[in-house]
Design a protein around this motif. Structure first.
Motif, mmCIF file in Angstrom:
data_model
loop_
_atom_site.group_PDB
_atom_site.id
_atom_site.type_symbol
_atom_site.label_atom_id
_atom_site.label_comp_id
_atom_site.label_asym_id
_atom_site.label_seq_id
_atom_site.Cartn_x
_atom_site.Cartn_y
_atom_site.Cartn_z
ATOM 1 N N GLY A 17 0.797 -1.210 0.000
ATOM 2 C CA GLY A 17 0.000 0.000 0.000
ATOM 3 C C GLY A 17 0.827 1.256 0.000
ATOM 4 N N LEU A 18 2.135 1.125 0.091
ATOM 5 C CA LEU A 18 2.997 2.292 0.156
ATOM 6 C C LEU A 18 3.152 2.964 -1.203
ATOM 7 C CD1 LEU A 18 4.426 3.406 2.566
ATOM 8 C CD2 LEU A 18 6.384 2.025 2.022
ATOM 9 N N LEU A 19 2.658 2.316 -2.239
ATOM 10 C CA LEU A 19 2.882 2.846 -3.585
ATOM 11 C C LEU A 19 2.380 4.275 -3.779
ATOM 12 C CD1 LEU A 19 3.793 2.406 -6.477
ATOM 13 C CD2 LEU A 19 1.565 1.427 -6.946
ATOM 14 N N PRO A 20 1.158 4.629 -3.346
ATOM 15 C CA PRO A 20 0.751 6.030 -3.541
ATOM 16 C C PRO A 20 1.652 7.024 -2.820
ATOM 17 C CG PRO A 20 -1.163 4.682 -3.090
ATOM 18 C CD PRO A 20 0.034 3.820 -2.846
ATOM 19 N N ILE A 21 2.222 6.631 -1.706
ATOM 20 C CA ILE A 21 3.126 7.545 -1.020
ATOM 21 C C ILE A 21 4.386 7.764 -1.855
ATOM 22 C CG2 ILE A 21 4.496 7.886 1.041
ATOM 23 C CD1 ILE A 21 1.746 8.101 1.786
ATOM 24 N N VAL A 22 4.824 6.712 -2.520
ATOM 25 C CA VAL A 22 5.998 6.865 -3.388
ATOM 26 C C VAL A 22 5.686 7.831 -4.519
ATOM 27 C CG1 VAL A 22 7.562 5.623 -4.894
ATOM 28 C CG2 VAL A 22 6.820 4.587 -2.795
ATOM 29 N N LEU A 23 4.469 7.663 -5.098
ATOM 30 C CA LEU A 23 4.065 8.587 -6.166
ATOM 31 C C LEU A 23 3.989 10.014 -5.632
ATOM 32 C CD1 LEU A 23 1.284 6.464 -7.847
ATOM 33 C CD2 LEU A 23 3.608 6.839 -8.628
ATOM 34 N N LEU A 24 3.445 10.157 -4.410
ATOM 35 C CA LEU A 24 3.371 11.478 -3.788
ATOM 36 C C LEU A 24 4.755 12.078 -3.639
ATOM 37 C CD1 LEU A 24 1.833 13.606 -1.952
ATOM 38 C CD2 LEU A 24 2.517 12.164 -0.066
ATOM 39 N N ALA A 25 5.703 11.249 -3.225
ATOM 40 C CA ALA A 25 7.052 11.763 -2.999
ATOM 41 C C ALA A 25 7.665 12.281 -4.283
ATOM 42 C CB ALA A 25 7.927 10.669 -2.399
ATOM 43 N N PHE A 26 7.421 11.557 -5.396
ATOM 44 C CA PHE A 26 7.969 12.034 -6.664
ATOM 45 C C PHE A 26 7.243 13.280 -7.136
ATOM 46 C CE2 PHE A 26 11.308 9.361 -7.803
ATOM 47 C CZ PHE A 26 11.038 8.080 -7.382
ATOM 48 N N LEU A 27 5.942 13.365 -6.827
ATOM 49 C CA LEU A 27 5.171 14.513 -7.277
ATOM 50 C C LEU A 27 5.563 15.771 -6.516
ATOM 51 C CD1 LEU A 27 2.828 15.041 -9.202
ATOM 52 C CD2 LEU A 27 1.286 14.788 -7.281
ATOM 53 N N VAL A 28 5.788 15.603 -5.207
ATOM 54 C CA VAL A 28 6.073 16.751 -4.363
ATOM 55 C C VAL A 28 7.398 17.395 -4.732
ATOM 56 C CG1 VAL A 28 6.809 17.215 -1.993
ATOM 57 C CG2 VAL A 28 4.625 16.198 -2.421
ATOM 58 N N THR A 29 8.261 16.608 -5.349
ATOM 59 C CA THR A 29 9.542 17.165 -5.787
ATOM 60 C C THR A 29 9.322 18.324 -6.746
ATOM 61 O OG1 THR A 29 10.307 14.893 -5.709
ATOM 62 C CG2 THR A 29 11.798 16.499 -6.654
ATOM 63 N N LEU A 30 8.187 18.266 -7.470
ATOM 64 C CA LEU A 30 7.968 19.283 -8.486
ATOM 65 C C LEU A 30 7.122 20.440 -7.985
ATOM 66 C CD1 LEU A 30 6.928 16.706 -11.180
ATOM 67 C CD2 LEU A 30 9.174 17.702 -10.931
ATOM 68 N N VAL A 31 6.409 20.227 -6.871
ATOM 69 C CA VAL A 31 5.375 21.195 -6.503
ATOM 70 C C VAL A 31 5.720 21.865 -5.191
ATOM 71 C CG1 VAL A 31 2.992 21.400 -5.789
ATOM 72 C CG2 VAL A 31 3.576 19.972 -7.711
ATOM 73 N N PRO A 32 5.922 23.162 -5.150
ATOM 74 C CA PRO A 32 6.235 23.837 -3.888
ATOM 75 C C PRO A 32 5.078 24.171 -2.947
ATOM 76 C CG PRO A 32 6.890 25.183 -5.780
ATOM 77 C CD PRO A 32 6.174 23.997 -6.308
ATOM 78 N N PRO A 33 3.900 24.621 -3.379
ATOM 79 C CA PRO A 33 2.984 25.228 -2.402
ATOM 80 C C PRO A 33 2.516 24.230 -1.343
ATOM 81 C CG PRO A 33 2.229 25.607 -4.644
ATOM 82 C CD PRO A 33 3.319 24.619 -4.726
ATOM 83 N N LEU A 34 2.473 24.709 -0.110
ATOM 84 C CA LEU A 34 2.222 23.796 0.996
ATOM 85 C C LEU A 34 0.793 23.286 0.994
ATOM 86 C CD1 LEU A 34 3.434 22.503 3.461
ATOM 87 C CD2 LEU A 34 2.618 24.409 4.802
ATOM 88 N N ALA A 35 -0.148 24.150 0.689
ATOM 89 C CA ALA A 35 -1.546 23.726 0.741
ATOM 90 C C ALA A 35 -1.798 22.624 -0.278
ATOM 91 C CB ALA A 35 -2.453 24.921 0.481
ATOM 92 N N PHE A 36 -1.210 22.789 -1.450
ATOM 93 C CA PHE A 36 -1.373 21.766 -2.473
ATOM 94 C C PHE A 36 -0.756 20.456 -2.028
ATOM 95 C CE2 PHE A 36 -2.360 20.401 -6.606
ATOM 96 C CZ PHE A 36 -1.327 19.595 -7.048
ATOM 97 N N ARG A 37 0.400 20.589 -1.398
ATOM 98 C CA ARG A 37 1.063 19.370 -0.927
ATOM 99 C C ARG A 37 0.207 18.643 0.091
ATOM 100 N NH1 ARG A 37 7.320 20.641 0.497
ATOM 101 N NH2 ARG A 37 8.067 20.959 -1.618
ATOM 102 N N ILE A 38 -0.374 19.418 0.999
ATOM 103 C CA ILE A 38 -1.177 18.767 2.039
ATOM 104 C C ILE A 38 -2.392 18.100 1.416
ATOM 105 C CG2 ILE A 38 -2.579 19.180 4.085
ATOM 106 C CD1 ILE A 38 -0.637 21.167 5.007
ATOM 107 N N ALA A 39 -2.999 18.763 0.424
ATOM 108 C CA ALA A 39 -4.175 18.174 -0.213
ATOM 109 C C ALA A 39 -3.814 16.876 -0.924
ATOM 110 C CB ALA A 39 -4.778 19.177 -1.200
ATOM 111 N N VAL A 40 -2.714 16.904 -1.673
ATOM 112 C CA VAL A 40 -2.315 15.694 -2.393
ATOM 113 C C VAL A 40 -1.919 14.593 -1.414
ATOM 114 C CG1 VAL A 40 -0.663 14.764 -4.044
ATOM 115 C CG2 VAL A 40 -1.624 17.010 -4.404
ATOM 116 N N ALA A 41 -1.269 15.003 -0.327
ATOM 117 C CA ALA A 41 -0.881 14.009 0.669
ATOM 118 C C ALA A 41 -2.102 13.353 1.280
ATOM 119 C CB ALA A 41 -0.044 14.665 1.770
#
Lengths: 245, 256
Positions: free
Chosen positions: A175-199
């Motif tokens: 089940g860790l796979l979406p977190i891995v995808l999140l980690a790669f995505l967050v590398t590209l995206v700075p804003p905190l609110a967006f990060r929290i929503a995607v997380a």
């Protein structure tokens, strides 16, 4: 002399000194032969043609050939991945199941647990964090150990059927796979609110995957699924926390 | 570790503390926040049939021929599910709070987790000693850990409030202090009522609101001592909450 070396399957070996076991006479002859060894057989029709055996010392009974040939020598040993218990097609099948959160899970997901997928995902997560300059391999390891043990304890205390640690770690790790995808995505995206929503989305995705399997396997009444989902969700949330900050 | 389905413990922890369901959790959270709305605080018991039931893990009640009911059947029974979950939630929320301030490191979570655990251990010891001084009947250690662990529900809630209030320009400190004080007082009340029931379990009196329990022959030194101990346990919550929630209301140095 030169024939001796060719017999040993060492046509590629062009050093002036002889390999172990070959007599001193051969070494003297080899020094004389010099560079006119394996590659020149084709141009020397007088010599007996022995195919350049390369790494495989099968044509010779000389022990050293076998020693130089590496692990894949004998035909009765299984391939390396199979020997280690890593089945790439099974890993890929389970990964596809996790990637589609809306499909009904077959119970077979937990019946054939394996650790290779989870280890791969954990390593990918560490790699994604490495791209941002954070070396958190130890933290991932720590959270994984403590979290898996705690969830194993809590689930076994709550459920009416036993669940062993290996299967727990396997289900949680896939089940860790979406977190891995999140980690790669967050590398590209700075804003905190967006990060929290995607997380939040990623954690919900992971949790629904794992908790559905656990609820089915543990025999917990289905109206109690939030009780299983909450500890699992907390575990994934802790990974999301180290990922987004 | 037994492997039978009907075993009573798992790795030494009685399974009864985790036999919860969703309605129990929701109602228990309601009581933790509004203990003044809850009326009946005594734990239910069930008479054991000595020929049908196996050996109970709670040996104190075995002799009395009664068994305390698990949380799924009794709202007043302590459980370990809520304390453990709320503890982890609290630690993660502290991490989130520090992350929004831009000062997150993974070690922070470990530090606060250790702080919380040490506080629980010390509080459990303190309560045990004070209950002993009040000459109470024996209370199980795990029950005390459960009661002590309920505080993390209030702490998680106050951390959430601090997170939401961080959008306000200056009010975060006041909001979090107010919430912490409210929650600590509520927890004090909750513990007061729970332990009062425990301390009185060897007497016949049920509800204290009945006037017959204020007969003068009951009002002796032991009674007064019990009340002082209960008050101490209740008031102890305030500094504990303020300490564990310090991250939400105090401006500390960069090392914290």
């Amino acid at each position: 002399m030169g024939d001796n070396r060719r017999d040993a399957g060492l046509d590629f070996y062009q050093a002036p000194y002889a390999p172990y076991g070959v007599g001193a006479a051969a070494s003297a002859g080899a020094a004389a032969a010099g560079t006119t060894s394996a590659w020149s057989t084709a141009s020397d029709p007088g010599r007996q043609h022995i195919p350049a055996a390369g790494w495989h010392g099968r044509t010779s009974s000389f022990e050293l050939g076998r020693a130089f040939s590496g692990a894949s020598v004998a035909e009765d040993e299984p391939p390396l991945l199979e020997e280690l218990g890593i089945h790439p097609e099974a890993i890929w099948r389970k990964t596809r199941q996790v990637l589609n959160p809306f499909r009904r899970f077959e119970k077979s997901f937990a019946d054939e647990p394996d650790m290779a997928g989870p280890l791969l995902f954990a390593f990918l997560l560490g790699l994604a964090l490495l791209f941002r300059g954070k070396v958190h391999f130890g933290v991932i390891y720590g959270i994984a150990i403590i979290g898996c043990l705690s969830i194993y304890l809590v689930l076994n205390l709550m459920g009416s059927r036993e669940l062993d640690l290996y299967r727990t770690v396997s289900v949680l790790g896939y089940g860790l796979l979406p977190i891995v995808l999140l980690a790669f995505l967050v590398t590209l995206v700075p804003p905190l609110a967006f990060r929290i929503a995607v997380a939040g989305t990623a954690v919900a995705w992971c949790t629904s995957t794992a908790s559905r399997i656990f609820t089915a396997v543990l025999g917990i009444p289905s109206h109690n699924w939030p009780l299983v989902a909450y500890p699992v969700g907390l575990w994934y949330a802790s990974f999301a926390l180290i990922t987004i900050f | 570790m037994t492997s039978s389905v009907h075993s009573l413990t798992f790795c030494g922890i009685p399974k009864a503390y985790f036999q919860v369901d969703v309605s129990y959790v929701l109602r228990k959270l309601w009581i933790l926040f509004f203990p003044f709305r809850h009326r009946s605080w005594s734990r239910k018991r069930k008479l054991l049939d000595p020929f049908a039931n196996p050996i109970d893990a709670d040996s104190v009640n075995q002799a009395a021929g009664q068994r305390l009911l698990p949380p799924s059947e009794d709202l007043n029974a302590p459980d370990l599910y809520i304390p453990v979950m709320s503890f982890v939630t609290y630690v993660l929320l502290i991490g989130l709070l520090r992350g929004t301030e831009g000062k997150f490191t993974p070690q922070v979570m470990g530090e606060w987790a250790s702080m919380g655990l040490i506080t629980v251990v010390l509080e459990v010891l303190l309560i045990r000693v004070s209950l002993f001084l009040a000459q109470s009947p024996r209370v199980v250690w795990v029950d005390l850990v459960a009661y002590s662990g309920y505080k993390f529900v209030g702490l998680a809630f106050s951390t959430t409030c601090a997170l939401l209030a961080s959008f306000l320009p200056s009010g975060r400190i006041y909001v979090s202090l107010a919430v912490l004080l409210y929650v600590s007082l509520m927890m004090g009340l909750f513990l007061l009522r729970s332990f009062r029931r425990l301390l009185r379990s060897d007497t016949q009196s049920g509800d204290v609101s009945m006037p017959s329990s204020f007969d003068t022959h009951l009002w002796d030194a032991q009674h007064a001592r019990r009340n002082y101990v209960l008050l101490f346990i209740a008031l102890l919550q305030i500094p504990i909450y303020l300490l564990l929630g310090v991250r939400t209301w105090a401006r500390l140095g960069p090392s914290n």
